[in-house]
Write an enzyme that holds these catalytic residues in place. Sequence first.
Site, PDB file in Angstrom:
ATOM      1  NE  ARG A 155      44.654 -33.442 -49.414  1.00  0.00           N
ATOM      2  CZ  ARG A 155      44.707 -34.014 -48.210  1.00  0.00           C
ATOM      3  NH1 ARG A 155      44.659 -33.259 -47.131  1.00  0.00           N
ATOM      4  NH2 ARG A 155      44.803 -35.321 -48.090  1.00  0.00           N
ATOM      5  CG  LEU A 191      48.138 -34.563 -46.608  1.00  0.00           C
ATOM      6  CD1 LEU A 191      48.104 -33.594 -45.442  1.00  0.00           C
ATOM      7  CD2 LEU A 191      48.459 -33.831 -47.905  1.00  0.00           C
ATOM      8  CB  SER A 192      44.995 -36.701 -42.309  1.00  0.00           C
ATOM      9  OG  SER A 192      45.741 -37.191 -41.229  1.00  0.00           O
ATOM     10  CD  GLN A 193      39.628 -39.813 -45.039  1.00  0.00           C
ATOM     11  OE1 GLN A 193      39.899 -40.846 -44.430  1.00  0.00           O
ATOM     12  NE2 GLN A 193      38.561 -39.693 -45.803  1.00  0.00           N
TER      13      GLN A 193
END
Length: 205
Positions: A25, A51-53
């Site tokens: 990530r 960037l989404s959790q």
Amino acid sequence: MVREQIEARGITDERVLSVMRQVPRHLFVDEALQVQAYGDHPVPIGLGQTLSQPYIVALMTTLLVVRPQMRILEIGTGSGYQAAILAAMGAEVFTVERIKQLYMTSRTRLLDMRYFNVRVKLDDGTMGWPELGPFDRIIVTAGGPEVPQPLLDQLTDPGIMVIPVGRAKREQRLLRIFKKEGRIHQEDHGSVAFVDLVGSHGWKV
């Protein structure tokens, strides 16, 4: 990240958990923000996008019910992380990004990381990718006021779409939409807050 943020919240799909452990990530954000990459929160990627959790990525991926060789349309490439997750699960991914700088960065990143089963397009995502449809699954990583009709039209029957929808910006419900025998059925999977889905069938610029 996987144990404390994803499994602890009830995600049990081992294929999803496995790829979330494998895909690095931190390589999808700027070097200065890499220390934040595995935190329980979204990470800025510039130009007002995020960037989404990790949990939201895992939840949306689980709701898609991904199988190898499926053709998946993603709306909102962003950093390329969600596309990489889907590609690592063996899907053929078609992803559309409207912001040129993000399109160029994510396209190069995905190629450099050898995700050759991902194709990236610069365009209005609310229009989908009609010339390459239909798609077994569609995932939308930005929130708009309604489900874009072109995306419904490009979903196979049967097929599944996961999309945040809300009449107020940054306040949406995460919907899983099923198309089967010409009918549309939807499930509500809770409150979420995504960046704006901008385009002809979303919020206007």
